[in-house]
Design a protein around this motif. Sequence first.
Motif, PDB file in Angstrom:
ATOM      1  N   SER A  47     126.335  71.898 114.937  1.00 59.44           N
ATOM      2  CA  SER A  47     125.649  71.642 113.670  1.00 59.44           C
ATOM      3  C   SER A  47     124.451  72.573 113.482  1.00 59.44           C
ATOM      4  O   SER A  47     124.023  72.826 112.356  1.00 59.44           O
ATOM      5  CB  SER A  47     125.173  70.185 113.602  1.00 59.44           C
ATOM      6  OG  SER A  47     124.331  69.890 114.695  1.00 59.44           O
ATOM      7  N   LEU A  48     123.890  73.107 114.587  1.00 61.87           N
ATOM      8  CA  LEU A  48     122.814  74.087 114.470  1.00 61.87           C
ATOM      9  C   LEU A  48     123.286  75.320 113.722  1.00 61.87           C
ATOM     10  O   LEU A  48     122.574  75.869 112.883  1.00 61.87           O
ATOM     11  CB  LEU A  48     122.314  74.497 115.866  1.00 61.87           C
ATOM     12  CG  LEU A  48     121.480  73.483 116.634  1.00 61.87           C
ATOM     13  CD1 LEU A  48     121.301  73.935 118.071  1.00 61.87           C
ATOM     14  CD2 LEU A  48     120.139  73.297 115.961  1.00 61.87           C
ATOM     15  N   LEU A  49     124.501  75.756 114.048  1.00 56.92           N
ATOM     16  CA  LEU A  49     125.057  76.926 113.362  1.00 56.92           C
ATOM     17  C   LEU A  49     125.328  76.614 111.894  1.00 56.92           C
ATOM     18  O   LEU A  49     125.077  77.441 111.018  1.00 56.92           O
ATOM     19  CB  LEU A  49     126.342  77.380 114.058  1.00 56.92           C
ATOM     20  CG  LEU A  49     127.081  78.554 113.396  1.00 56.92           C
ATOM     21  CD1 LEU A  49     126.163  79.754 113.250  1.00 56.92           C
ATOM     22  CD2 LEU A  49     128.311  78.921 114.210  1.00 56.92           C
ATOM     23  N   LYS A  50     125.814  75.414 111.623  1.00 57.20           N
ATOM     24  CA  LYS A  50     126.045  75.030 110.225  1.00 57.20           C
ATOM     25  C   LYS A  50     124.755  75.110 109.420  1.00 57.20           C
ATOM     26  O   LYS A  50     124.730  75.602 108.286  1.00 57.20           O
ATOM     27  CB  LYS A  50     126.607  73.611 110.155  1.00 57.20           C
ATOM     28  CG  LYS A  50     128.035  73.455 110.638  1.00 57.20           C
ATOM     29  CD  LYS A  50     128.443  72.001 110.450  1.00 57.20           C
ATOM     30  CE  LYS A  50     129.882  71.771 110.827  1.00 57.20           C
ATOM     31  NZ  LYS A  50     130.276  70.352 110.626  1.00 57.20           N
ATOM     32  N   SER A  51     123.677  74.609 110.014  1.00 58.49           N
ATOM     33  CA  SER A  51     122.380  74.645 109.337  1.00 58.49           C
ATOM     34  C   SER A  51     121.957  76.076 109.058  1.00 58.49           C
ATOM     35  O   SER A  51     121.444  76.391 107.981  1.00 58.49           O
ATOM     36  CB  SER A  51     121.334  73.936 110.199  1.00 58.49           C
ATOM     37  OG  SER A  51     120.068  73.979 109.588  1.00 58.49           O
ATOM     38  N   LEU A  52     122.170  76.968 110.036  1.00 56.42           N
ATOM     39  CA  LEU A  52     121.815  78.377 109.855  1.00 56.42           C
ATOM     40  C   LEU A  52     122.649  79.003 108.748  1.00 56.42           C
ATOM     41  O   LEU A  52     122.123  79.743 107.899  1.00 56.42           O
ATOM     42  CB  LEU A  52     122.022  79.128 111.172  1.00 56.42           C
ATOM     43  CG  LEU A  52     121.778  80.648 111.128  1.00 56.42           C
ATOM     44  CD1 LEU A  52     120.318  80.942 110.797  1.00 56.42           C
ATOM     45  CD2 LEU A  52     122.150  81.290 112.458  1.00 56.42           C
ATOM     46  N   LEU A  53     123.950  78.732 108.702  1.00 56.28           N
ATOM     47  CA  LEU A  53     124.822  79.294 107.672  1.00 56.28           C
ATOM     48  C   LEU A  53     124.397  78.826 106.278  1.00 56.28           C
ATOM     49  O   LEU A  53     124.434  79.587 105.312  1.00 56.28           O
ATOM     50  CB  LEU A  53     126.271  78.901 107.949  1.00 56.28           C
ATOM     51  CG  LEU A  53     126.889  79.503 109.216  1.00 56.28           C
ATOM     52  CD1 LEU A  53     128.248  78.866 109.500  1.00 56.28           C
ATOM     53  CD2 LEU A  53     127.025  81.007 109.094  1.00 56.28           C
ATOM     54  N   ARG A  54     123.970  77.552 106.190  1.00 58.14           N
ATOM     55  CA  ARG A  54     123.493  77.053 104.891  1.00 58.14           C
ATOM     56  C   ARG A  54     122.241  77.790 104.455  1.00 58.14           C
ATOM     57  O   ARG A  54     122.090  78.152 103.284  1.00 58.14           O
ATOM     58  CB  ARG A  54     123.213  75.552 104.988  1.00 58.14           C
ATOM     59  CG  ARG A  54     124.455  74.683 105.154  1.00 58.14           C
ATOM     60  CD  ARG A  54     124.112  73.211 104.994  1.00 58.14           C
ATOM     61  NE  ARG A  54     125.249  72.373 105.341  1.00 58.14           N
ATOM     62  CZ  ARG A  54     125.405  71.779 106.507  1.00 58.14           C
ATOM     63  NH1 ARG A  54     124.464  71.910 107.452  1.00 58.14           N
ATOM     64  NH2 ARG A  54     126.477  71.036 106.760  1.00 58.14           N
ATOM     65  N   ARG A  55     121.298  77.997 105.409  1.00 52.34           N
ATOM     66  CA  ARG A  55     120.059  78.692 105.055  1.00 52.34           C
ATOM     67  C   ARG A  55     120.313  80.140 104.654  1.00 52.34           C
ATOM     68  O   ARG A  55     119.553  80.711 103.883  1.00 52.34           O
ATOM     69  CB  ARG A  55     119.078  78.652 106.237  1.00 52.34           C
ATOM     70  CG  ARG A  55     118.613  77.275 106.607  1.00 52.34           C
ATOM     71  CD  ARG A  55     117.307  77.310 107.409  1.00 52.34           C
ATOM     72  NE  ARG A  55     117.366  78.208 108.528  1.00 52.34           N
ATOM     73  CZ  ARG A  55     117.859  77.880 109.725  1.00 52.34           C
ATOM     74  NH1 ARG A  55     118.370  76.681 109.913  1.00 52.34           N
ATOM     75  NH2 ARG A  55     117.849  78.748 110.720  1.00 52.34           N
ATOM     76  N   LYS A  56     121.393  80.722 105.151  1.00 54.79           N
ATOM     77  CA  LYS A  56     121.754  82.099 104.794  1.00 54.79           C
ATOM     78  C   LYS A  56     122.585  82.148 103.510  1.00 54.79           C
ATOM     79  O   LYS A  56     123.021  83.223 103.085  1.00 54.79           O
ATOM     80  CB  LYS A  56     122.549  82.744 105.935  1.00 54.79           C
ATOM     81  CG  LYS A  56     121.769  82.919 107.236  1.00 54.79           C
ATOM     82  CD  LYS A  56     120.669  83.951 107.090  1.00 54.79           C
ATOM     83  CE  LYS A  56     119.951  84.173 108.406  1.00 54.79           C
ATOM     84  NZ  LYS A  56     118.866  85.181 108.297  1.00 54.79           N
ATOM     85  N   ASN A  57     122.801  80.973 102.894  1.00 53.23           N
ATOM     86  CA  ASN A  57     123.565  80.872 101.632  1.00 53.23           C
ATOM     87  C   ASN A  57     124.969  81.445 101.761  1.00 53.23           C
ATOM     88  O   ASN A  57     125.492  82.091 100.845  1.00 53.23           O
ATOM     89  CB  ASN A  57     122.816  81.590 100.493  1.00 53.23           C
ATOM     90  CG  ASN A  57     121.483  80.945 100.178  1.00 53.23           C
ATOM     91  OD1 ASN A  57     121.382  79.714 100.114  1.00 53.23           O
ATOM     92  ND2 ASN A  57     120.452  81.759  99.998  1.00 53.23           N
ATOM     93  N   ILE A  58     125.607  81.207 102.897  1.00 51.11           N
ATOM     94  CA  ILE A  58     126.979  81.674 103.117  1.00 51.11           C
ATOM     95  C   ILE A  58     127.934  80.574 102.672  1.00 51.11           C
ATOM     96  O   ILE A  58     127.806  79.423 103.085  1.00 51.11           O
ATOM     97  CB  ILE A  58     127.210  82.016 104.600  1.00 51.11           C
ATOM     98  CG1 ILE A  58     126.299  83.187 105.001  1.00 51.11           C
ATOM     99  CG2 ILE A  58     128.665  82.344 104.879  1.00 51.11           C
ATOM    100  CD1 ILE A  58     126.328  83.521 106.458  1.00 51.11           C
ATOM    101  N   PRO A  59     128.910  80.902 101.805  1.00 50.75           N
ATOM    102  CA  PRO A  59     129.844  79.880 101.312  1.00 50.75           C
ATOM    103  C   PRO A  59     130.582  79.189 102.464  1.00 50.75           C
ATOM    104  O   PRO A  59     130.967  79.829 103.437  1.00 50.75           O
ATOM    105  CB  PRO A  59     130.828  80.699 100.448  1.00 50.75           C
ATOM    106  CG  PRO A  59     130.088  81.947 100.090  1.00 50.75           C
ATOM    107  CD  PRO A  59     129.189  82.237 101.249  1.00 50.75           C
ATOM    108  N   GLN A  60     130.795  77.891 102.329  1.00 49.21           N
ATOM    109  CA  GLN A  60     131.406  77.129 103.410  1.00 49.21           C
ATOM    110  C   GLN A  60     132.815  77.617 103.720  1.00 49.21           C
ATOM    111  O   GLN A  60     133.253  77.560 104.876  1.00 49.21           O
ATOM    112  CB  GLN A  60     131.436  75.638 103.039  1.00 49.21           C
ATOM    113  CG  GLN A  60     131.874  74.737 104.184  1.00 49.21           C
ATOM    114  CD  GLN A  60     131.611  73.275 103.892  1.00 49.21           C
ATOM    115  OE1 GLN A  60     130.869  72.947 102.972  1.00 49.21           O
ATOM    116  NE2 GLN A  60     132.224  72.393 104.656  1.00 49.21           N
TER     117      GLN A  60
END
Length: 298
Positions: A17-30
């Motif tokens: 989930s740490l990586l998920k949080s980082l991907l969200r902050r980078k505005n990368i589409p799911q």
Amino acid sequence: MTKSHVGNEIARKRELSLLKSLLRRKNIPQKSWARIISEIIGGTRKTASRRLADESVLSLGELFAIADHFKTTVTAMLQSDVPAEKIVPGARKALLRIGKSQCACTVVTRKSAPEAQDLFVAYEDEAEECLVVCPTDDAPKGKAQRGVLHLHVDAFGTSGPVVVIVDDEQTATLPFFRFIQIDGGFNTKYFSHPEPVLALLETRPLPDGYILDWTLADGETSRGLIEAIRRVDKTCPIILLTGTIQARIENENDIAELVRTHNIDVLLKPFPTSIIVEKLKSVLNRQTQMHFAAEAEY
């Protein structure tokens, strides 16, 4: 799996989930997450999708690969926002001890004595002036214990060089401890006063380096500890931290003498923690190169 092995697994891994949080902050589409994860840490997109769905764990190597890819640090990833549903009321900062290793953690304990199913217990360590968590079988006798309901490891175990940190201000030191261990890759041992370090100097192998605060509790300084270290190890890196050198001229003279006679480095507070990491790495790498050169000449 033994309790020790369980603790080591906790200490080496983190939730995906740490990586998920980082991907969200980078505005990368799911829809792109699986592709990106598979490119960074290997494996197929199908495997990456399954890991995302299961919120499985990341190894320390995978965390560093992800941090490098996004030009950030592991520490920055670990300090990402925690989802509201994961915030646990009543949590306290503590030190997790597994065998001879220890690292920072956050813990929620029972209000009563431990129960049979508790893998870990917590107790107050008067010497370290902090709450300590350890496997139930390793708990010291004669101390009031509480069962552990929730344990969240704040730093990873590591097999890197052993670095001892001595600072009586535990609250300020734990984030620093965490950075040195996670981003620096050092096996970090923290003490709030010098007595345990003096005992450590009687054992072998000796630590690889030391980070010491100049001003300790009860008006004591690190002078005696530095002299004790140099009696058994003439070359290991010693980094002295001070925020008082400009306040009193005698401090400046004392520290200048230690620099001349005991080959130590001094950093004035406040300082970027990354400088300490690079200083330690530089000195230890130089010592390793000198060791191999000496062997080659022999």
